[in-house]
Enzyme design. Structure first.
Site, PDB file in Angstrom:
ATOM      1  CG  HIS A 145      -0.433   2.077  -9.184  1.00  0.00           C
ATOM      2  ND1 HIS A 145      -0.616   1.703  -7.877  1.00  0.00           N
ATOM      3  CD2 HIS A 145      -1.565   2.733  -9.551  1.00  0.00           C
ATOM      4  CE1 HIS A 145      -1.810   2.112  -7.468  1.00  0.00           C
ATOM      5  NE2 HIS A 145      -2.405   2.748  -8.456  1.00  0.00           N
ATOM      6  CB  THR A 169     -12.512  -8.837  -4.542  1.00  0.00           C
ATOM      7  OG1 THR A 169     -12.419  -8.728  -3.116  1.00  0.00           O
ATOM      8  CG2 THR A 169     -12.083 -10.229  -4.948  1.00  0.00           C
ATOM      9  CD  GLU A 170     -12.599  -5.978  -1.065  1.00  0.00           C
ATOM     10  OE1 GLU A 170     -11.407  -6.310  -1.239  1.00  0.00           O
ATOM     11  OE2 GLU A 170     -13.482  -6.789  -0.729  1.00  0.00           O
ATOM     12  CG  ASN A 171      -7.573  -2.843  -5.349  1.00  0.00           C
ATOM     13  OD1 ASN A 171      -6.604  -3.589  -5.219  1.00  0.00           O
ATOM     14  ND2 ASN A 171      -7.813  -1.877  -4.479  1.00  0.00           N
ATOM     15  NE  ARG A 212      -2.681  -1.470   4.717  1.00  0.00           N
ATOM     16  CZ  ARG A 212      -3.935  -1.538   4.297  1.00  0.00           C
ATOM     17  NH1 ARG A 212      -4.714  -2.504   4.728  1.00  0.00           N
ATOM     18  NH2 ARG A 212      -4.399  -0.649   3.448  1.00  0.00           N
ATOM     19  NE  ARG A 221      -4.712   6.548  -7.152  1.00  0.00           N
ATOM     20  CZ  ARG A 221      -4.529   6.239  -5.862  1.00  0.00           C
ATOM     21  NH1 ARG A 221      -4.297   7.179  -4.982  1.00  0.00           N
ATOM     22  NH2 ARG A 221      -4.604   4.991  -5.466  1.00  0.00           N
ATOM     23  CD  GLU A 266       3.483 -12.385  16.296  1.00  0.00           C
ATOM     24  OE1 GLU A 266       3.463 -11.178  16.614  1.00  0.00           O
ATOM     25  OE2 GLU A 266       3.046 -13.291  17.036  1.00  0.00           O
ATOM     26  CG  ASP A 323      -2.068   0.932   1.121  1.00  0.00           C
ATOM     27  OD1 ASP A 323      -2.385   1.353  -0.012  1.00  0.00           O
ATOM     28  OD2 ASP A 323      -2.650   1.270   2.162  1.00  0.00           O
ATOM     29  NE  ARG A 327      -7.845   0.257   5.785  1.00  0.00           N
ATOM     30  CZ  ARG A 327      -7.778   1.582   5.949  1.00  0.00           C
ATOM     31  NH1 ARG A 327      -7.959   2.112   7.142  1.00  0.00           N
ATOM     32  NH2 ARG A 327      -7.522   2.370   4.924  1.00  0.00           N
TER      33      ARG A 327
HETATM   34  C1  IPE Z   1      -1.223   0.342  -4.013  1.00  0.00           C
HETATM   35  O1  IPE Z   1      -1.341   1.490  -3.292  1.00  0.00           O
HETATM   36  C2  IPE Z   1      -2.302  -0.657  -3.813  1.00  0.00           C
HETATM   37  C3  IPE Z   1      -2.854  -1.237  -5.072  1.00  0.00           C
HETATM   38  C4  IPE Z   1      -4.119  -1.562  -5.180  1.00  0.00           C
HETATM   39  C5  IPE Z   1      -2.008  -1.478  -6.229  1.00  0.00           C
HETATM   40  P1  IPE Z   1      -2.604   2.471  -3.340  1.00  0.00           P
HETATM   41  O2  IPE Z   1      -3.006   2.714  -4.745  1.00  0.00           O
HETATM   42  O3  IPE Z   1      -3.680   1.968  -2.435  1.00  0.00           O
HETATM   43  O4  IPE Z   1      -1.956   3.795  -2.734  1.00  0.00           O
HETATM   44  P2  IPE Z   1      -2.583   4.857  -1.742  1.00  0.00           P
HETATM   45  O5  IPE Z   1      -3.197   4.111  -0.587  1.00  0.00           O
HETATM   46  O6  IPE Z   1      -3.600   5.623  -2.531  1.00  0.00           O
HETATM   47  O7  IPE Z   1      -1.408   5.691  -1.337  1.00  0.00           O
HETATM   48 MG    MG Z   2      -4.199   2.296  -0.491  1.00  0.00          MG
END
Ligand code: IPE
Ligand code: MG
Length: 227
Positions: free
Chosen positions: A19, A48-50, A166, A15, A185, A2, A172
């Site tokens: 990536h 799946t939420e993406n 994470r 953005r 852990e 993330d 989370r």
């Molecule tokens: C990458 O980070 C997670 C993916 C789904 C590839 P984000 O795109 O969630 O980045 P933030 O949270 O907006 O910084």
């Molecule tokens: Mg994110």
């Protein structure tokens, strides 16, 4: 993994560029985990939420996944890494689906480290499909055990994760390995994914080595990590 979007924002970039930066440094991170002899590493690449993100970002992430496999596959194969996949590939473009399947097939005999690509993966959806299988298999209520579910999850042939990392500062698990990570852990770091490098891998593993895992038992009874 993330924090790509925030990493880009901080630099006045789109953005997508976050990536891309995140994908480009995956190899170094994988290599470090392999050097530490981690047997299985699961990367949560697309949930799946993406699918709820803007279409242009989704399309970019799908293309990036294909491009990253194209660019990294030979090196991963030569490094003895086995690629696996969890999640529903039916919903992704055919070309990407075929690429993932070909990569899994090519690397099937490698045994240095398994890199498990969670793409279009959701932890709850995985539990649901396991329960569907259980019902389809005609398992009787008395035989519905944790093991009966575990062995029907997408991760059936993998050990439960010991450590869940994470990046990006959120505390989370966002529907990752919800069943499998019951006794993992957790390691949360504010470092954004594109900045997470080999030294951060080392730091996470040092922290893990300091944890005393009890699995619900009491210290001094073989469960305090001292034995
Ligand atoms: C990458 O980070 C997670 C993916 C789904 C590839 P984000 O795109 O969630 O980045 P933030 O949270 O907006 O910084
Ligand atoms: Mg994110």
């Amino acid at each position: 993994m993330d924090g790509n979007g925030r990493w880009a924002n901080e630099r006045g970039l789109a953005r997508q560029q976050g990536h891309r930066a995140g994908a480009e440094h995956i190899r170094g991170v994988l290599e470090r985990f392999a050097e530490h002899e981690i047997p299985v590493l699961t990367l949560f690449a697309f949930s799946t939420e993406n699918w709820g993100r803007p279409r242009t970002e989704i399309d970019y992430l799908l293309r990036l996944a294909g491009r990253t496999i194209d660019r990294e596959l030979d090196a991963l194969h030569e490094a003895g890494i086995r690629l696996q996949h969890i999640g529903d590939l039916d919903a992704v473009p055919d070309a990407l689906q075929r690429k993932v399947e070909a990569a899994v097939k090519l690397t099937a005999g490698n045994d240095r480290m398994t890199v498990n690509l969670a793409f279009n993966y959701g932890g709850r959806a995985d539990v649901v499909q396991a329960v569907r299988q259980l019902v389809a298999d005609g398992v009787q209520p008395a035989d519905v055990t944790e093991e009966a579910i575990t062995c029907r999850l997408a991760t059936a042939d993998m050990p439960a994760p010991d450590l869940l990392v994470r990046t990006g500062g959120e505390h989370r698990i966002s529907n990752f390995l919800v069943w499998q990570a019951a006794y993992a852990e957790y390691y949360f770091t504010p470092t954004l994914w594109p900045d997470f490098g080999p030294a951060d891998v080392d730091a996470a593993l040092v922290e893990f080595s300091r944890r005393r895992r009890r699995f619900g038992l009491v210290p001094g009874n073989g469960a305090d990590g001292a034995s």
